[in-house]
Write an enzyme that holds these catalytic residues in place. Structure first.
Site: not given
Length: 367
Positions: A37, A57-58, A79, A81, A121-122, A124-125, A151
């Protein structure tokens, strides 16, 4: 330069694990083209060895331009969702239509399917769900191991391995495929040794109660008068050297390094001895890491550590600072010096001109 010279990869932006994967592939010689971007602030290390293009990308026109670029690539990294690239018009089906041999590397936290696939999530999750976080820390609390496990290791590195394996397979089969890399899966994979020892009945599921989680006197971190040292003298010969150099070899307390009933006492006594002297004193006592004892260095200290300078583990960055040098090292196809992270969109005109040159009907007008 590098063993991946001739491989081209399209990276659909993102943060953390996908840029880590792109950096690794770029370090090894791949031509990595990243869609940024315009307002993106590039990470000066993770975004090195890239060409950057700016596409909306729209916009249907720019989506087609992305498909045109993808048609020249061996792999695409994304990456988002699950379902997002499909809605954008850049899902695996369209990418494989544009290039049947393309490898689509998809990086998520919880995977492309399953009850948590759409959950946020990240790192840690994900490590909290794979058993990693519970296993690291004191007997009182878990300790956050930065965002290295899910990560970077279980995410970016796992994705790189999967993508490279699929590229190799595509060269023989002529068919691409989709790689579903989930950070929860990758972090669980990194725990393979511990799960193996647990299955064999030799690992306690209680934190800070095992040989390699800080419970043992011979594997842990000790505070000095002005810093910390790391101790890893697991093997008996290193333990013997360690207690001799520490001046406690004559004390009965240290006769059996694996006497778990005396581990707390051993650790307490060693902590007392370490605290009485500076970190530099212990560096002199254990030169070149003898008995597997090393100083705990900060990031800035690590850059100038003699052992790292000798191997050129870190290299000067353009414009100042240092970055980790590309790794691993190759005898016949050495890696080149990294190129600096580009500004967003820096290579848009050049990349699209390349695509237009190989396509008699370019779909996006160059600005």
């Amino acid at each position: 330069m590098g063993p991946l010279a001739g491989i081209r990869v399209l990276e659909l932006g993102g943060k953390g694990p996908v840029p880590m994967c792109g950096m690794l592939l770029g370090d090894l010689g791949a031509d990595v083209i990243r869609i940024d971007r315009p307002e993106e602030v590039p990470n000066p290390v993770l975004n090195r060895n890239r060409r950057s293009i700016s596409l909306n990308l729209k916009s249907p026109e720019d989506i087609q331009a992305a498909l045109d670029v993808a048609a020249t690539c061996d792999a695409v990294l994304e990456g988002f969702r699950p379902g997002v690239t499909e809605r954008l018009g850049l899902g695996p089906q369209r990418l494989l239509e544009a290039q049947p041999r393309i490898v689509v590397g998809r990086m998520t936290g919880w995977g492309q399917d399953g009850p948590w696939a759409q959950s946020p999530g990240h790192d840690i999750n994900y490590i909290s769900s794979s058993g990693v976080l519970h296993a690291i820390g004191t007997d009182q609390d878990p300790v956050v191991p930065l965002n290295l496990v899910a990560d970077m290791g279980g995410g970016g590195m796992l994705l790189a391995v999967g993508v490279l394996a699929a590229i190799l397979e595509a060269r023989s089969s002529g068919q691409g495929q989709v790689i579903d890399a989930a950070m929860v899966d990758g972090s669980a994979s990194l725990m393979a040794m511990m799960y193996g020892v647990l299955a064999a009945g030799n690992w306690s599921d209680q934190r800070a109660a095992n040989r390699l989680d800080g419970a043992a006197p011979y594997y842990g971190v000790y505070r000095c008068a002005d810093g910390h040292v790391a101790v890893g003298c697991v093997e008996p010969k290193f333990w013997a050297d360690f207690i001799e150099r520490m001046g406690v070899a004559s004390e009965d307390l240290f006769a059996d390094q694996d006497d778990r009933s005396r581990w707390p006492q051993m650790k307490s006594r060693l902590a007392e001895v370490f605290a009485a002297h500076s970190r530099e004193h212990w560096v002199d006592t254990f030169p070149e890491g003898r008995a597997c004892v090393t100083p705990v260095l900060s990031m800035t200290e690590s850059i100038n550590a003699p052992e790292n300078v000798a191997r050129a583990t870190f290299a000067p960055m353009p414009g100042g600072g240092h970055w980790p040098a590309p790794a691993p090292r190759f005898s016949r196809t050495p890696l080149g010096s990294p190129s600096p992270a580009p500004t967003p969109g820096e290579h848009t005109a050049n990349v699209l001109a390349e695509i237009a040159g190989s396509n008699s009907t370019p779909t996006r007008r160059l600005s």
